[in-house]
Design a protein around this motif. Structure first.
Motif, short mmCIF file in Angstrom:
data_model
loop_
_atom_site.label_atom_id
_atom_site.label_comp_id
_atom_site.label_asym_id
_atom_site.label_seq_id
_atom_site.Cartn_x
_atom_site.Cartn_y
_atom_site.Cartn_z
N SER A 8 -57.15 -47.18 4.42
CA SER A 8 -56.27 -46.26 3.73
C SER A 8 -55.31 -45.58 4.70
O SER A 8 -55.50 -45.60 5.92
N LEU A 9 -54.28 -44.98 4.14
CA LEU A 9 -53.29 -44.29 4.96
C LEU A 9 -53.90 -43.11 5.69
O LEU A 9 -53.57 -42.83 6.85
N ALA A 10 -54.82 -42.41 5.06
CA ALA A 10 -55.48 -41.27 5.70
C ALA A 10 -56.30 -41.72 6.91
O ALA A 10 -56.34 -41.03 7.93
N GLY A 11 -56.95 -42.85 6.78
CA GLY A 11 -57.74 -43.36 7.90
C GLY A 11 -56.87 -43.73 9.08
O GLY A 11 -57.19 -43.44 10.23
N ARG A 12 -55.74 -44.37 8.80
CA ARG A 12 -54.81 -44.73 9.87
C ARG A 12 -54.20 -43.49 10.51
O ARG A 12 -54.00 -43.45 11.72
N ALA A 13 -53.91 -42.49 9.69
CA ALA A 13 -53.35 -41.25 10.23
C ALA A 13 -54.37 -40.55 11.12
O ALA A 13 -54.00 -39.97 12.16
N ALA A 14 -55.63 -40.59 10.73
CA ALA A 14 -56.67 -39.96 11.55
C ALA A 14 -56.81 -40.68 12.89
O ALA A 14 -56.98 -40.03 13.94
N ILE A 15 -56.71 -41.99 12.87
CA ILE A 15 -56.79 -42.75 14.13
C ILE A 15 -55.60 -42.43 15.02
O ILE A 15 -55.73 -42.23 16.24
N ALA A 16 -54.41 -42.36 14.41
CA ALA A 16 -53.21 -42.04 15.19
C ALA A 16 -53.29 -40.63 15.77
O ALA A 16 -52.89 -40.40 16.92
N ALA A 17 -53.81 -39.69 14.99
CA ALA A 17 -53.95 -38.32 15.49
C ALA A 17 -54.95 -38.27 16.64
O ALA A 17 -54.73 -37.57 17.64
N GLY A 18 -56.03 -38.99 16.51
CA GLY A 18 -57.02 -39.03 17.58
C GLY A 18 -56.46 -39.63 18.85
O GLY A 18 -56.73 -39.15 19.95
N ALA A 19 -55.65 -40.68 18.71
CA ALA A 19 -55.03 -41.30 19.88
C ALA A 19 -54.04 -40.35 20.54
O ALA A 19 -53.96 -40.28 21.77
#
Length: 60
Positions: A8-19
């Protein structure tokens, strides 16, 4: 079957924020180490004084 919530978009956003947070932390750590090494190098030199010996100009 695959789980759609993982992509999902939220999951990808969380990964990008973590990076982004991780890279900011690494950059801050590198800047801290550089600042400490610069201080250590400047402390190794003797303090400057206004009473340094004056050498005459060279005359050949």
């Amino acid at each position: 079957m695959s789980n759609d919530s993982e992509n999902s978009l939220a999951g990808r956003a969380a990964i990008a924020a973590g990076a982004a947070i991780g890279s900011a932390a690494i950059a801050a750590a590198l800047m801290f180490v550089k600042r400490r090494s610069d201080r250590k190098k400047s402390d190794a030199q003797p303090p400057r004084t206004n009473t340094a010996p004056h050498f005459p100009s060279e005359t050949d």
